[in-house]
Design a protein around this motif. Sequence first.
Motif, PDB file in Angstrom:
ATOM      1  N   UNK A 165      16.295  41.048 -75.512  1.00 26.54           N
ATOM      2  CA  UNK A 165      15.852  39.844 -76.216  1.00 26.54           C
ATOM      3  C   UNK A 165      15.891  39.972 -77.727  1.00 26.54           C
ATOM      4  N   UNK A 166      15.413  41.100 -78.313  1.00 29.55           N
ATOM      5  CA  UNK A 166      15.466  41.230 -79.772  1.00 29.55           C
ATOM      6  C   UNK A 166      16.880  41.174 -80.342  1.00 29.55           C
ATOM      7  N   UNK A 167      17.886  41.541 -79.529  1.00 30.60           N
ATOM      8  CA  UNK A 167      19.275  41.444 -79.983  1.00 30.60           C
ATOM      9  C   UNK A 167      19.818  40.034 -79.782  1.00 30.60           C
ATOM     10  N   UNK A 168      19.662  39.495 -78.577  1.00 29.63           N
ATOM     11  CA  UNK A 168      20.266  38.206 -78.239  1.00 29.63           C
ATOM     12  C   UNK A 168      19.549  37.031 -78.887  1.00 29.63           C
ATOM     13  N   UNK A 169      18.224  37.100 -78.951  1.00 36.76           N
ATOM     14  CA  UNK A 169      17.438  35.970 -79.429  1.00 36.76           C
ATOM     15  C   UNK A 169      16.844  36.194 -80.812  1.00 36.76           C
ATOM     16  N   UNK A 170      16.804  37.447 -81.254  1.00 39.62           N
ATOM     17  CA  UNK A 170      16.190  37.772 -82.538  1.00 39.62           C
ATOM     18  C   UNK A 170      17.210  37.958 -83.628  1.00 39.62           C
ATOM     19  N   UNK A 181      14.423  45.452 -83.793  1.00 38.40           N
ATOM     20  CA  UNK A 181      12.979  45.673 -83.774  1.00 38.40           C
ATOM     21  C   UNK A 181      12.466  45.830 -82.336  1.00 38.40           C
ATOM     22  N   UNK A 182      12.937  46.890 -81.667  1.00 36.90           N
ATOM     23  CA  UNK A 182      12.449  47.198 -80.322  1.00 36.90           C
ATOM     24  C   UNK A 182      12.553  48.700 -80.095  1.00 36.90           C
ATOM     25  N   UNK A 183      11.880  49.185 -79.063  1.00 39.83           N
ATOM     26  CA  UNK A 183      11.767  50.625 -78.854  1.00 39.83           C
ATOM     27  C   UNK A 183      13.083  51.262 -78.402  1.00 39.83           C
ATOM     28  N   UNK A 184      13.890  50.537 -77.621  1.00 40.25           N
ATOM     29  CA  UNK A 184      15.181  51.097 -77.222  1.00 40.25           C
ATOM     30  C   UNK A 184      16.064  51.312 -78.443  1.00 40.25           C
ATOM     31  N   UNK A 185      16.117  50.313 -79.333  1.00 39.61           N
ATOM     32  CA  UNK A 185      16.904  50.468 -80.561  1.00 39.61           C
ATOM     33  C   UNK A 185      16.372  51.631 -81.391  1.00 39.61           C
ATOM     34  N   UNK A 186      15.060  51.774 -81.440  1.00 34.84           N
ATOM     35  CA  UNK A 186      14.479  52.902 -82.180  1.00 34.84           C
ATOM     36  C   UNK A 186      14.960  54.226 -81.605  1.00 34.84           C
ATOM     37  N   UNK A 187      14.998  54.338 -80.288  1.00 40.01           N
ATOM     38  CA  UNK A 187      15.464  55.574 -79.674  1.00 40.01           C
ATOM     39  C   UNK A 187      16.932  55.846 -79.990  1.00 40.01           C
ATOM     40  N   UNK A 188      17.739  54.787 -80.048  1.00 34.49           N
ATOM     41  CA  UNK A 188      19.146  54.957 -80.425  1.00 34.49           C
ATOM     42  C   UNK A 188      19.245  55.395 -81.883  1.00 34.49           C
ATOM     43  N   UNK A 189      18.448  54.768 -82.753  1.00 32.69           N
ATOM     44  CA  UNK A 189      18.431  55.142 -84.177  1.00 32.69           C
ATOM     45  C   UNK A 189      18.090  56.622 -84.330  1.00 32.69           C
ATOM     46  N   UNK A 227      23.309  37.564 -72.535  1.00 29.84           N
ATOM     47  CA  UNK A 227      21.893  37.740 -72.242  1.00 29.84           C
ATOM     48  C   UNK A 227      21.570  37.229 -70.843  1.00 29.84           C
ATOM     49  N   UNK A 228      20.874  38.054 -70.045  1.00 33.42           N
ATOM     50  CA  UNK A 228      20.525  37.650 -68.684  1.00 33.42           C
ATOM     51  C   UNK A 228      19.020  37.488 -68.513  1.00 33.42           C
ATOM     52  N   UNK A 229      18.264  37.527 -69.609  1.00 31.40           N
ATOM     53  CA  UNK A 229      16.817  37.383 -69.527  1.00 31.40           C
ATOM     54  C   UNK A 229      16.377  35.935 -69.485  1.00 31.40           C
ATOM     55  N   UNK A 230      15.058  35.753 -69.472  1.00 32.35           N
ATOM     56  CA  UNK A 230      14.479  34.413 -69.419  1.00 32.35           C
ATOM     57  C   UNK A 230      13.708  34.070 -70.682  1.00 32.35           C
ATOM     58  N   UNK A 231      13.916  34.831 -71.755  1.00 29.80           N
ATOM     59  CA  UNK A 231      13.195  34.611 -72.995  1.00 29.80           C
ATOM     60  C   UNK A 231      11.962  35.472 -73.126  1.00 29.80           C
ATOM     61  N   UNK A 232      11.483  36.000 -71.992  1.00 29.79           N
ATOM     62  CA  UNK A 232      10.306  36.863 -72.005  1.00 29.79           C
ATOM     63  C   UNK A 232      10.662  38.303 -71.666  1.00 29.79           C
ATOM     64  N   UNK A 233      11.609  38.466 -70.760  1.00 24.41           N
ATOM     65  CA  UNK A 233      12.035  39.817 -70.385  1.00 24.41           C
ATOM     66  C   UNK A 233      13.456  39.764 -69.837  1.00 24.41           C
ATOM     67  N   UNK A 234      14.111  40.926 -69.842  1.00 27.23           N
ATOM     68  CA  UNK A 234      15.442  41.032 -69.262  1.00 27.23           C
ATOM     69  C   UNK A 234      15.365  41.082 -67.743  1.00 27.23           C
ATOM     70  N   UNK A 235      16.393  40.596 -67.104  1.00 25.93           N
ATOM     71  CA  UNK A 235      16.545  40.728 -65.667  1.00 25.93           C
ATOM     72  C   UNK A 235      17.608  41.781 -65.391  1.00 25.93           C
ATOM     73  N   UNK A 236      17.566  42.383 -64.215  1.00 27.51           N
ATOM     74  CA  UNK A 236      18.611  43.320 -63.844  1.00 27.51           C
ATOM     75  C   UNK A 236      19.935  42.599 -63.647  1.00 27.51           C
ATOM     76  N   UNK A 237      21.024  43.258 -63.977  1.00 31.49           N
ATOM     77  CA  UNK A 237      22.342  42.638 -63.814  1.00 31.49           C
ATOM     78  C   UNK A 237      22.820  42.828 -62.381  1.00 31.49           C
ATOM     79  N   UNK A 238      23.673  41.924 -61.921  1.00 35.59           N
ATOM     80  CA  UNK A 238      24.223  41.986 -60.573  1.00 35.59           C
ATOM     81  C   UNK A 238      25.586  42.665 -60.596  1.00 35.59           C
TER      82      UNK A 238
END
Length: 335
Positions: free
Chosen positions: A189-194, A203-211, A233-244
């Motif tokens: 979400x922070x990438x697709x919507x932010x 501005x998220x923890x996964x990006x921080x770990x990559x940094x 983006x496959x999320x609903x605005x609140x969280x990501x969903x798993x991809x198929x």
Amino acid sequence: MIDVPQAQIEWAHRYDGYQRLASSPEQVEELIRQGRRSFEARRRVPEWCGVDLLRGWAFYLVRADRHAGGGTLGEEWLAVLERVRTHPSSTAADRPPTLSSNSLVLPTSFSTVPKMHKDSAFLAAKQARWWEEHVAPVNAFADQIHDEIAEEWAHERGDDAPPVFVPFVDPDSGGVAARVLFLLESPAGPAALGSRMLSADNNDETAKNVWLGYQASEMPRTYGLHWNAVPWYVGDGKRNKGVTPAEVERGRVYLKGLLDLAPDIRVVLALGKPAQASIGPLDSELRARRIVVVKAPHPSPRLAATTRGKSLEEFNAAVAEAHKHVRATEGDELA
């Protein structure tokens, strides 16, 4: 304004718009006017443009630039060239010359702490650079993906089709000159919507770990390019969903297109099971391109918590391995 290689100017002039499209500048302008208006409104070249219209559009832009005394070619020019390059009806003769990675000017100044995209001024300065030469082809490709997925969803779901979000790539990445592809699952979400871009500065923890992975390995930011097995983006605005599996298969088409745009990729970091499933069927193609695949866990904080940090240790080791391989490969090429 951008510095346009002379080879691209010559390519545009080889298509004589006055012979093949219309007999005067005014008539050429009239033919491309609807496409230009659409670009001005949406910042992307419309899908309905055929190759001849696109070639005429490029021809018109370089002629207009010459009569204006130069300095007018910019985002529109790059978007038209990228659409010609990726158009399914383009032949080898139609496609513009590909820029050599050695001729590209890459960034030299980067964030000094993680999560810098929470700084609105820092983020705005990044977004203003989305069409720099080294990332423009990839970002035009992201626009193309957006349009194709939006069209598919509209056909399948009609008025119930959700909006499509396909983030751009970071201008602080290597873009088409990158050596290491960080392949994850799907945009957060922070990438697709932010920030609207794939970046270690998000501005998220996964990006921080990559940094932190870049920092620990001392890999230059311009060595990397971030992408996803499913680039929308496959999320609903609140969280990501798993991809198929179907989404991964659909996204693989775009992964292959991305690799065509970034010919200097030497390592694919396949981070997590969906990324590894995406890259698996391309094994023979990657070997032919002399690209190695390094598999590692996804750098998410949730996985790190459940593995007591082991997944991040494996991720950091994989980034270091990728950096080591690239340096060794470059040493071989220089020898």
